[in-house]
Design a protein around this motif. Sequence first.
Motif, mmCIF file in Angstrom:
data_model
loop_
_atom_site.group_PDB
_atom_site.id
_atom_site.type_symbol
_atom_site.label_atom_id
_atom_site.label_comp_id
_atom_site.label_asym_id
_atom_site.label_seq_id
_atom_site.Cartn_x
_atom_site.Cartn_y
_atom_site.Cartn_z
ATOM 1 N N GLN A 35 0.813 -1.214 0.000
ATOM 2 C CA GLN A 35 0.000 0.000 0.000
ATOM 3 C C GLN A 35 0.845 1.261 0.000
ATOM 4 O OE1 GLN A 35 -2.809 -0.126 3.209
ATOM 5 N NE2 GLN A 35 -4.097 -1.666 2.231
ATOM 6 N N THR A 81 0.859 1.545 -4.037
ATOM 7 C CA THR A 81 -0.449 1.709 -4.640
ATOM 8 C C THR A 81 -1.460 0.878 -3.865
ATOM 9 O OG1 THR A 81 -1.727 1.534 -6.682
ATOM 10 C CG2 THR A 81 -0.103 -0.181 -6.261
ATOM 11 N N THR A 82 -2.711 0.924 -4.288
ATOM 12 C CA THR A 82 -3.788 0.161 -3.665
ATOM 13 C C THR A 82 -4.150 -1.012 -4.563
ATOM 14 O OG1 THR A 82 -4.632 2.143 -2.593
ATOM 15 C CG2 THR A 82 -6.126 0.273 -2.721
ATOM 16 N N LEU A 104 -6.900 -1.326 -7.995
ATOM 17 C CA LEU A 104 -7.200 0.091 -8.174
ATOM 18 C C LEU A 104 -8.104 0.331 -9.376
ATOM 19 C CD1 LEU A 104 -6.531 2.918 -7.069
ATOM 20 C CD2 LEU A 104 -4.593 2.995 -8.635
ATOM 21 N N LEU A 108 -5.234 8.800 -4.676
ATOM 22 C CA LEU A 108 -4.210 8.203 -3.833
ATOM 23 C C LEU A 108 -3.169 9.241 -3.447
ATOM 24 C CD1 LEU A 108 -3.567 4.774 -5.595
ATOM 25 C CD2 LEU A 108 -4.981 5.233 -3.604
ATOM 26 N N VAL A 129 0.336 8.594 -2.481
ATOM 27 C CA VAL A 129 1.435 7.644 -2.310
ATOM 28 C C VAL A 129 2.739 8.356 -2.608
ATOM 29 C CG1 VAL A 129 0.102 5.573 -2.791
ATOM 30 C CG2 VAL A 129 1.065 6.839 -4.692
ATOM 31 N N ASP A 188 -3.630 9.690 -15.519
ATOM 32 C CA ASP A 188 -2.843 8.542 -15.986
ATOM 33 C C ASP A 188 -1.515 8.987 -16.584
ATOM 34 O OD1 ASP A 188 -4.853 6.886 -15.175
ATOM 35 O OD2 ASP A 188 -5.813 6.777 -17.139
ATOM 36 N N ARG A 237 0.740 9.665 -13.716
ATOM 37 C CA ARG A 237 1.096 8.408 -13.068
ATOM 38 C C ARG A 237 2.148 7.646 -13.877
ATOM 39 N NH1 ARG A 237 -4.104 5.142 -11.804
ATOM 40 N NH2 ARG A 237 -4.512 7.151 -10.833
#
Length: 726
Positions: free
Chosen positions: A361, A364-365, A368, A376, A378, A552, A555
């Motif tokens: 975690q 990431t989760t 997802l 998030l 993170v 995205d 990310r």
Amino acid sequence: MHCKEIKLTDIWRTCNKIRAAVFRTNLNLWEYFCPLDPNKNSIISESQFISVFSGHLQAIIGLSDQEISELADYFRIQDGRIFYTQLCEVIYDSVPDFSQNAPLISGLEWADPMHVNRLSLSEERRLNLLLTKIACVVNMRNLLLMPYFQDYELISKNNGTVTIGHFARVLNYLKILVSPDDFNLLLKKYLKDSYTVNYIAFIAAIDEIVKYLDKHGVMDLSGDVLSLFPGRIINAELPKLPRPEMGKLLASSIFGKQSIFHSSLTEPKQTQDLLTTIKRIQRHVLENRLRVEEFFKDFDALNSGRLTVSQFHRGLDILGISGIQRLYLSLPEIEAIMIQYQDPCDPTRVCWKTFEDDINQVFTTKELEKYPCLELDVPPLDVIELPRMGGKDWQKVNTVQRELCEEAVDKVKKRVTNRRIVLKPSFRDYDKHNNGYVSRAQMRQSLLSNGILLSDEELYALEERFNNEVGFNYFWFLKEVEPSSCEQRCPGAIHHEVCGKEYIKKPIPRAEQDIVRILAKIKGKVVKERIRVMEFLRDFDKCNQQVISREDFARGLSVCRFDLTENEMKTLMEVFASPLRRECVDYRRFSDVVEEAFTQLSLERAPLIVPLQHLPIKDGERNFLNFDERRTLSCAMRKLSKKPEMELNLMSIFQDYDKTNCGTVSAEHFERALSLRGLLSIISREEFDAVCKCFSYERGMRDEVDYRAFVKGLNIMNNINKYKPF
């Protein structure tokens, strides 16, 4: 005439010295004094008395002249002669006569067949538990110990004793397994003559324990200890895990109701410790970029998601020593993790898949894709800001100590501001590994070298606040002490006032809005590390629409680790935004632009074009020179390039200082190298600073000088001057 006062302690010390010599050498003083007294008057002259002790006896007893004179003054009578008989009575009457005493020991104690050695109270308690376990094994298997030891005695005739080796072989043959510590405890109790063991006393103790257990009904018909017996001995083969039934019985017997007191007293502290341990593991995995699955999947051949306790323990040990940093987990912390992730269906196994999901975690989760609107954060902020072990929670420290520390910080801050002191170089000289930590002694030395005097209480308060398991964190200390630029108002800054407090919003730098600089930064990273941006972005385009969302896109670039700021990311999104869908980014156009660092699109249509690969540069804001600095640099390089590298041989000196062969040296070493070749004297200090700034390179937390680029620049200027027409 002044006479020294005679003290009784001095005379008594002198008599003790004579008495020690008499006891050591069996000396008889009467033999020396009686020939000098033919009339048996017990009195001799002072000269005769002194001649006795200063002659042959002085080397034996070792009396000084002062001690002899004090002794003569003490035993002198009224007419000036010495009463030597009184001295001899004082010396010989206090010597003990051991011949009149009866012997305390006769040696018959060792002849006692039941003789054993004495142990301390704790060792006796351990020995009783050990003998009870052995007695249970002997009674349950109906063993007779005496014949196994008597076979050896028939040959050796040792009268109830066997050697240590034979005693160990008998226990091993009977399958009575004891640890090395337990075996040493048995030897300590029953050892005799330093090399044999009194097996008669050992067997008698075992038989006595068996009789006691049978008499009080502790043993059942099979020879085992009854399960209802409250003092039942726990077998060493059982797993060392907590016994919840014992806690319930103890809480119910003391408090009456276990559910009221037990949960409120013990669980919060255990939960807090467990959460801290999990966060420490998450930070260790985050800093070293580790995959938790790699350390456990080899033990799980059937991919069941469960491991035994020992396998899970080994996996945690391997996980802790992986990476650059080491993570130490104590045995109670590991046991707490095992209890938390214990399989509810099988208490002997641990669910390592659940443990992996909780640790991951920090990245990431899980699943997802099922929550597209989930935002998030993170890595989590509490994991990043988790204090290191050894540091104290400053909010829970004593108020007096906290105020003393604040006063010390204010005192150092005022001294630094008034005197314009820079503390960072003095701390950095002690920080060889450049990790931001120094020892306590080095911290004190750095403050003293800058003329900052603090009391011991203030220094101890500073150590309590800024110390942890690594050392003194001088980065935090300098952040508190040195004046920061944020405190000064910038003319272009925007000031906001919220709830009576003023907050400064810094203006966006122009470099973070320049798309050319941002693309050059990305291309340099791509060329150095050979990254294909398309591989990280096209997975987000499930429907092949040639565009992806801005979330995205951010990310995907974060996985590439381009180290882009928030403003640089916004600039990229605005430049490469889709014309028809402004909320999305045309990632293919962005990928094509980045790929120009290697080649050029549609190159087959122009076969005569020779593409050039992008050359990554190391220059940044630290290397920027204005017009005056460039002119100063030009003059300095022109002076330094009068001789070529073949004559100066600067590279060998720089390589001697560059121990890691990284191409850079510190400014001090750079100055020393120029001084050795006589180049430092032909340029001014301003020109030297301009050269260091032009060829500076950030390595770690400080600026160094790229000596390879400097030498290359000197060679280029030397060649230009050589072929320059006059």
